[in-house]
Every structure is written in structure tokens, then in C-alpha cells.
Design an enzyme around this catalytic site. Structure first.
Site, PDB file in Angstrom:
ATOM      1  N   ASP A 107       0.803  -1.007   0.012  1.00  0.00           N
ATOM      2  CA  ASP A 107      -0.127  -0.076   0.007  1.00  0.00           C
ATOM      3  C   ASP A 107       0.989   1.138  -0.055  1.00  0.00           C
ATOM      4  O   ASP A 107       1.954   1.342   0.772  1.00  0.00           O
ATOM      5  CB  ASP A 107      -0.772   0.098   1.186  1.00  0.00           C
ATOM      6  CG  ASP A 107      -2.353  -0.071   0.944  1.00  0.00           C
ATOM      7  OD1 ASP A 107      -2.991   0.821   0.515  1.00  0.00           O
ATOM      8  OD2 ASP A 107      -2.826  -1.367   1.052  1.00  0.00           O
ATOM      9  N   GLU A 278      -6.939   3.716  -5.707  1.00  0.00           N
ATOM     10  CA  GLU A 278      -8.022   3.821  -4.828  1.00  0.00           C
ATOM     11  C   GLU A 278      -8.724   5.095  -5.313  1.00  0.00           C
ATOM     12  O   GLU A 278      -8.439   6.193  -4.832  1.00  0.00           O
ATOM     13  CB  GLU A 278      -7.789   3.632  -3.443  1.00  0.00           C
ATOM     14  CG  GLU A 278      -9.341   3.606  -2.659  1.00  0.00           C
ATOM     15  CD  GLU A 278      -9.133   4.012  -1.155  1.00  0.00           C
ATOM     16  OE1 GLU A 278      -9.911   3.469  -0.548  1.00  0.00           O
ATOM     17  OE2 GLU A 278      -8.089   4.777  -0.818  1.00  0.00           O
ATOM     18  N   ASP A 356     -12.535  -2.411   3.448  1.00  0.00           N
ATOM     19  CA  ASP A 356     -13.229  -1.355   3.867  1.00  0.00           C
ATOM     20  C   ASP A 356     -14.912  -1.720   3.446  1.00  0.00           C
ATOM     21  O   ASP A 356     -15.675  -0.832   3.660  1.00  0.00           O
ATOM     22  CB  ASP A 356     -13.020   0.013   2.976  1.00  0.00           C
ATOM     23  CG  ASP A 356     -11.662   0.508   3.281  1.00  0.00           C
ATOM     24  OD1 ASP A 356     -11.332   0.371   4.425  1.00  0.00           O
ATOM     25  OD2 ASP A 356     -10.975   1.383   2.645  1.00  0.00           O
TER      26      ASP A 356
END
Length: 589
Positions: A107, A278, A356
Site C-alpha cells: 500500500d 483507489e 473497507d
């Protein structure tokens, strides 16, 4: 190549055909009994990961962090959070993946840092510190009565405002997320270069194969910070994404990141490194294409979140106020993002779970004991037959489901869930403006969509704590781990796990039509079945999915004429009907 053919169109590259497997390290496998998943635990399960048939491991943040937002508040990009292990452990994991023919990405969380990061500590130390401008600082405003107000009226992602007052220097700093996550100022070139060196080069030099890029479209803000229009007259804070999402310099920044850093690195086997961004709050295909067009040289692909937003209320403040949805709504979302790349040089992703969101079986099908396995297998067909790059989330392959509704709010650990719940409590007892049903509505939404559901410990076996840890797990293990676990499913030929492995093999065997094929939606308005075609040159597949607990008609004979049944999510099919939550794939040769 045909004359004048566009070299960017339909180009086959490694990451388009790859299947990515996301690992949330806190919840995957604990090696030392402290109740917290760790890198050595992941290493111990590399053989399991390989057995799935995936190609890339995506490791969610394991960096040094106070863990306010489960590692998305990073205090040192070049260190590993001690309960996860060490930098050397990550190097060992990188080597283990490469030795077994898998790639690994990390990430990249660079919209914000932790307020404990050395950069922010310097920035907040004084107004004339050289790093003061590495974050956004603004003086207070005052109303007509002399009450101090923040610089703007923006609402944050985690409920509450986006500005926090700092007593030391008597100014506010900006944070789109928790107050412990101050936003970096990408307008400052020195800040950008420090990000590139510390968050990117450090790990690329250790051999990682790319990044999942967190909150990628929020680096550029409208820096004069106007107030947001008032859309909710009952509160000071207002939704304001238009001022910090897809901002005026965002494409410049991402091009620079690609040109100066990413383009200079290769994967362990000599391929270009990969990026997947994202990309929230970007519902228009032309806007998404700007990020993923090969000519633009920005990102390889992005996550667009319409599918995981199904059921979410309207706007930030109503995210967990569940809104029932229909199958035609889902179909149109899938159609939109399956077809937007046709005739372009862009690419798309396919996913329905991540860290998420609630679990896909619970959200999109049925997690009742009678139907949960059938639902999981049907959803596997839905996922694996779509065009684009597939992303699986840990536990999805065994059909993990949401936490039981009987669990109280005390079992929810996520900062977003607790903030929304606390806000609901306050608003439900807000004098004349009280919303007496809000607590019930928000709790219902959390039971379906909360981020906590995906973060329950992985269910490895039927021993205590599902084999995740020998200690007390940081988050409660699902009550049904004895019924849903990898070890039991490994032994069964038609388990959810075995079926996912089969679908992964079929996707690779038929990659032309499944990975690269064009998408055609059929019977748009049918509220029970989801049927679509995939086309690649002279190849055609028909996918039929029953999203109900009742029998439904099979595709017409004319539709599947000349095709054979490639697979069904049921062991025994019935020629005339799709059984409850059955998925089928027909294909021609």
C-alpha cells in the site's frame, strides 16, 4: 500489426491477466500468540496462498503506525509496526513470493501521515519551521460573537470536521480522515520528493513489484479553501469533495510520480511494476479514463467503488443509513464499468470485497446457513467471468460472512464505525432536532456494511480462535468458524474454497473471453437473474446467475445454442431451471 492499428488497444500485459490476493496483516495469521497477525504468520501460509492459484499478493499497510486507522496513519514509511515484525521479515516475504512465482505489492499511503510522523512533528513545532508547508495550516475564523471557527465547513470521511485546532501554534491543520491523519501538502515540491524517496524508493529498492495507491485522487486540493455549499441545514459541517477530490493538479502529480519513480523500476522478472489506484467519488467514465489511459502514463488501473457503494445512503453523512437496492441497479453498475474501456486504451478492475466493506455473501446474496455456500460459489462465477483484473480479499475464497447481528457495538473496532455510531447517539438525543430512529438505522447499516466485517480474523480451522492465534485475538473471531474454515474446505471437492480454485483455473484457461472479452448485458430489468454474454473474436460465453432463493428459468435454448455447459456452481444441475443462487457458464468452441 495491421496498418494504423493502435498499439495501446487490447495490449496483453501481465497485470491484466493476474489475480491479486489482498492480505490484511492484523487479521491473517498470528505466529507468536500475541493476538495480532504478523508477517511471519503470512510467510507460514505462503503455500496456502500459492495453492489458490493467485499471482500477486497485495499486503495492506504494515508500516510503523499508532494504529488509529489500522495502519493507514503511518508514522514512519521505512519501518514496520513492531507487532507485525521487522523490515527483514518483509524482505523475507518478498523473496518467498518471488521464489514461488508470485509478485507482491504494498500500500502507498501518501495523502496523509500520522500526526506522530517526524515530518508533522516538525511542521507543528512552529510557524516558521521548514516543514510547516508540508501540511495544510490555516488561521481560525470567528463568528459575529467572537467564537472561533475552523477555516472551512468541510465534513470528513470519519464524521466530524476536517480541521483540528493546534494549541501550540494556534492554527488549524487539515485532515480528510481522522484528526490523527493530517493531510500532506503536495503543492510543496520538497514534500513530494520526500514522499517519493521514503514511501516509494525505499520499498521498490527492496524488490516489491508495485503499489496499491491509497486515496489517489485526493492529493490536489482547491487551495484557496472556499466554504462548501450548505446541503444539510442541521449541521455546520457539509460534504465538500469537490474541493479536495480530482483537484486541479492531480494528473500533474501522478504523472510526475510515474515519470520520476515508477517508470525506473521493474518487477523481479523484468516486467513493468504495477499500480492500482483507489479512486473514490469519480462516477463518470471519462473522469476515470484520464487516470488509466495508457497514453497518459499515470496509473495502470483503479478501483471504482460504485459496486461496493450499493446500499450506502446518500452522501458522507448517510453512508451507513442503508438504502435497499435492486438487481437491475447492480447490473447497470457492472455494465457501466465493464464497457467503459471498450475502444479505449484503459483497463478496469473486478472486485466485490476489500478491507473497507462488508462481506460480499452478506451484502449481495444470502449468508443464511441454508444459502451461504451456494451464494459464495455463485458470486465466484460472477467475479471470475468479468473483464478486467480480479482482486480477491482474504477469506472471500472460503465464503467468510459478516459478523452476527447479535454482536453489540462494542465489538466494532474501526474508527469510522465508532465515529458514525457516536454521531448517531448524539443526533438521536438532539433536543428539538432529535432523530429518534437514527441509532437503529445506523446500527442496521453497520451490520451490513461496516469495515469491521472484513477485518475479523481469518478462519483457518475449527480449533480455538479459528487457528488464527493461540492467544486472545485483537478482534473477536466469528462465531461460525467451526462451520466456515479453510482446513475443512480443503478436504471437500465442492467446498467454496475448492470452487474458487476451480474458477481461477478456468479464468486462466479461458482468459481471452473472460479477461479480455467484451461485455453484453441481457434482460436488463429482470429482478431475479443476471445474465450476460462475453465475446472475444469468435469465442462467446453466456453467464447466468440466480440471485434469489427460488428456482428461475435457465437461459433460452436459442441463447445457448451450440454451446456447452462449462461449469455450474451446483454439483448437479437441472436442465430446465437455475437452482437458488446457482451460477452457470456456457461457452462455445
Amino acid at each position: 500489426m495491421a496498418p494504423h492499428a493502435d498499439p495501446f488497444l487490447h495490449k496483453h500485459v501481465w497485470w491484466k491477466e493476474a489475480v491479486f490476493y489482498q492480505i490484511y496483516p492484523a487479521s491473517f495469521k498470528d505466529s507468536n500468540g500475541d493476538g495480532w497477525g504478523d508477517i511471519p504468520g503470512i510467510i507460514s501460509k505462503v503455500d496456502y496462498i500459492i495453492s489458490l492459484g493467485v499471482d500477486v499478493v497485495w499486503l495492506s499497510p504494515m508500516f510503523e503506525s499508532p494504529q488509529v486507522d489500522m495502519g493507514y496513519d503511518i508514522s514512519d514509511y521505512e519501518a514496520v509496526y513492531a507487532p507485525y515484525g521487522t523490515v527483514e521479515d518483509v524482505e523475507t516475504l518478498i523473496k518467498a513470493c518471488h521464489d514461488h512465482g508470485m509478485k507482491i505489492i504494498l500500500d502507498l499511503v501518501v495523502n496523509h501521515t500520522s500526526d506522530q510522523h517526524a515530518w508533522f512533528k516538525e511542521s507543528r513545532s512552529s510557524k516558521d519551521n521548514p516543514k510547516r508547508d508540508w501540511y495544510f495550516w490555516k488561521p481560525a475564523r470567528y463568528d459575529k460573537d467572537g467564537n472561533r471557527l475552523p477555516p472551512t465547513n468541510y465534513r470528513s470521511y470519519f464524521a466530524g470536521g476536517t480541521w483540528t485546532w493546534d494549541e501550540q501554534t494556534e492554527e488549524y491543520y487539515l485532515h480528510l480522515y481522522a484528526k490523527e491523519q493530517p493531510d500532506l501538502n503536495w503543492e510543496n515540491e520538497h514534500c513530494r520528493k520526500a514522499i517519493y524517496e521514503s514511501a516509494m524508493r525505499f520499498w521498490l529498492n527492496k524488490g516489491i513489484d508495485g503499489f496499491r495507491v491509497d486515496t489517489v485522487n485526493k492529493y490536489s486540493k482547491v487551495i484557496d479553501f472556499p466554504d462548501a455549499p450548505i446541503t444539510d441545514p442541521n449541521t455546520f459541517i457539509q460534504p465538500a469533495a469537490q474541493f479536495w477530490c480530482n483537484g486541479p493538479r492531480i494528473h500533474e502529480f501522478i504523472k510526475e510520480m510515474n515519470r520520476d519513480i515508477l517508470s525506473n523500476y521493474r518487477t523481479y522478472d523484468g516486467q513493468p511494476v504495477v499500480t492500482v489506484g483507489e479512486l473514490s467519488l469519480t462516477p463518470d467514465p471519462p473522469g476515470v479514463l484520464r487516470y488509466v489511459s495508457a497514453r497518459e502514463k499515470e496509473l495502470d488501473m483503479v478501483f471504482q467503488f460504485d459496486i461496493t457503494h450499493l446500499g450506502q445512503g446518500n452522501g458522507f453523512q448517510d453512508k451507513y443509513d442503508f438504502a435497499p437496492w435492486t438487481l437491475p441497479e447492480m447490473k447497470r453498475i457492472v455494465e457501466k464499468w465493464q464497457t467503459f474501456i471498450e475502444g479505449t486504451d484503459g483497463w478496469t478492475t473486478v472486485f466485490n470485497e476489500n478491507h473497507d466493506n462488508g462481506r460480499s455473501v452478506s451484502r449481495f446474496a444470502s449468508d443464511s446457513p441454508e444459502w451461504r455456500e451456494a451464494s459464495a460459489r455463485m458470486l465466484a462465477i460472477w467475479l471470475m467471468t468479468q473483464t478486467g483484473t480480479v482482486f480477491l480479499y482474504q477469506g472471500q475464497e472460503i465464503g467468510m460472512i459478516n459478523a452476527p447481528n447479535e454482536w453489540g457495538i462494542e465489538e466494532y473496532k474501526d474508527v469510522e464505525a465508532t465515529n458514525f455510531w457516536n454521531e448517531a447517539v448524539r443526533l438521536s438525543d438532539n433536543g428539538n432536532d432529535a432523530d429518534p430512529t437514527r441509532k437503529e438505522r445506523i446500527m442496521n447499516g453497520l451490520q451490513i456494511m461496516a469495515r469491521d466485517h472484513s477485518r475479523l480474523p481469518f478462519q483457518w480451522d475449527s480449533t480455538e480462535n479459528a487457528g488464527f492465534t493461540t492467544g486472545k485475538p485483537w478482534m473477536r473471531t466469528h462465531d461460525l468458524y467451526k462451520e466456515i474454515n479453510a482446513e475443512d474446505q480443503r478436504k471437500e471437492s465442492h467446498s467454496v474454497l475448492s470452487f474458487y480454485k476451480r474458477m481461477l483455473r478456468l479464468r486462466k484457461e479461458q482468459k481471452d473471453v473472460f479477461v479480455y472479452g467484451t461485455f453484453e448485458l441481457l434482460d436488463h430489468d429482470n429482478v431475479n437473474t443476471f445474465i450476460f454474454k462475453k465475446h472475444y473474436q469468435d469465442r462467446t460465453a453466456v453467464i447466468a446467475l440466480n440471485f434469489t432463493t427460488a428456482m428461475q428459468p435457465t437461459p433460452t435454448e436459442a441463447l445457448v445454442d451450440g454451446m456447452r455447459l462449462l461449469t455450474s456452481s451446483y454439483q448437479k444441475t437441472r436442465p430446465e431451471v437455475l437452482q437458488p443462487f446457482e451460477g452457470r457458464v456456457y461457452i462455445n468452441y
